[in-house]
Design a protein around this motif. Structure first.
Motif, PDB file in Angstrom:
ATOM      1  N   SER A  39       0.841  -1.199   0.000  1.00 12.22           N
ATOM      2  CA  SER A  39       0.000   0.000   0.000  1.00 12.22           C
ATOM      3  C   SER A  39       0.869   1.239   0.000  1.00 12.22           C
ATOM      4  CB  SER A  39      -0.900   0.026   1.238  1.00 12.22           C
ATOM      5  OG  SER A  39      -1.780  -1.066   1.240  1.00 12.22           O
ATOM      6  N   SER A  92      -1.247   1.769  -8.960  1.00 12.36           N
ATOM      7  CA  SER A  92      -1.847   0.640  -8.254  1.00 12.36           C
ATOM      8  C   SER A  92      -2.242  -0.447  -9.256  1.00 12.36           C
ATOM      9  CB  SER A  92      -3.060   1.105  -7.447  1.00 12.36           C
ATOM     10  OG  SER A  92      -4.028   1.653  -8.313  1.00 12.36           O
ATOM     11  N   ILE A  98      -1.299  -4.135  -5.359  1.00 11.86           N
ATOM     12  CA  ILE A  98      -0.716  -2.822  -5.092  1.00 11.86           C
ATOM     13  C   ILE A  98      -1.884  -1.851  -4.958  1.00 11.86           C
ATOM     14  CG2 ILE A  98       0.854  -1.013  -5.893  1.00 11.86           C
ATOM     15  CD1 ILE A  98       2.272  -3.680  -5.520  1.00 11.86           C
ATOM     16  N   SER A  99      -2.046  -1.244  -3.788  1.00 15.83           N
ATOM     17  CA  SER A  99      -3.210  -0.379  -3.578  1.00 15.83           C
ATOM     18  C   SER A  99      -2.797   0.993  -3.083  1.00 15.83           C
ATOM     19  CB  SER A  99      -4.178  -1.027  -2.579  1.00 15.83           C
ATOM     20  OG  SER A  99      -3.547  -1.236  -1.346  1.00 15.83           O
ATOM     21  N   GLN A 100      -3.697   1.945  -3.308  1.00 18.30           N
ATOM     22  CA  GLN A 100      -3.483   3.307  -2.833  1.00 18.30           C
ATOM     23  C   GLN A 100      -4.339   3.517  -1.600  1.00 18.30           C
ATOM     24  OE1 GLN A 100      -3.754   6.381  -5.756  1.00 18.30           O
ATOM     25  NE2 GLN A 100      -3.128   7.962  -4.329  1.00 18.30           N
TER      26      GLN A 100
END
Length: 132
Positions: free
Chosen positions: A31, A103, A124-126
């Motif tokens: 993140s 992301s 993969i994150s925001q």
């Protein structure tokens, strides 16, 4: 040839005396509040079983490619693999200083002679910034 597993982690190392593998901080998700984000280090550990007919292979090459949302992020490369007498091989790939632009799904694909053996993905994150 069968890939048993492919594990993404912060680090993976092999003890020279015992041949035991230590895998540190398995990664399921990354993140970030903003992009691009610098990933200082990531390791991928893989175990491969060979069958009796592949015993004569000796050393062989595996290719790998790192994708972000199914688009090449890291150019394809290869690694030399040396199976042990039990027809098993342990492979550790360590990638350093990787810039992730957005992301999505970060995917490592391992192949032999153009045939995919195994793949693994990391989300993969925001994350929202504080106060949002």
């Amino acid at each position: 040839m069968k890939a048993l597993y492919l594990i993404p982690a912060d680090d993976a190392s092999r003890d020279a005396e015992s041949s035991q593998i230590s895998i540190h901080k398995i990664i399921n998700e990354i993140s970030s509040q903003g992009f691009p984000v610098l990933l200082n280090r990531i390791a991928f550990f893989m175990m491969i079983d060979l069958d009796e007919s592949e015993q004569q292979l000796g050393e062989f090459e595996l290719s790998y490619e790192l994708l972000l949302n199914e688009t090449a992020l890291f150019p394809g490369s290869s690694v030399t693999v040396k199976p042990d007498k039990k027809l098993r091989a342990q492979v550790t790939l360590k990638l350093l200083g990787m810039l992730i632009p957005s992301s999505g799904d970060l995917t490592l694909v391992i192949s032999k002679e153009g045939n995919e053996l195994i793949r693994t993905s990391i989300k993969i994150s925001q994350t929202p910034e504080a106060g949002e």
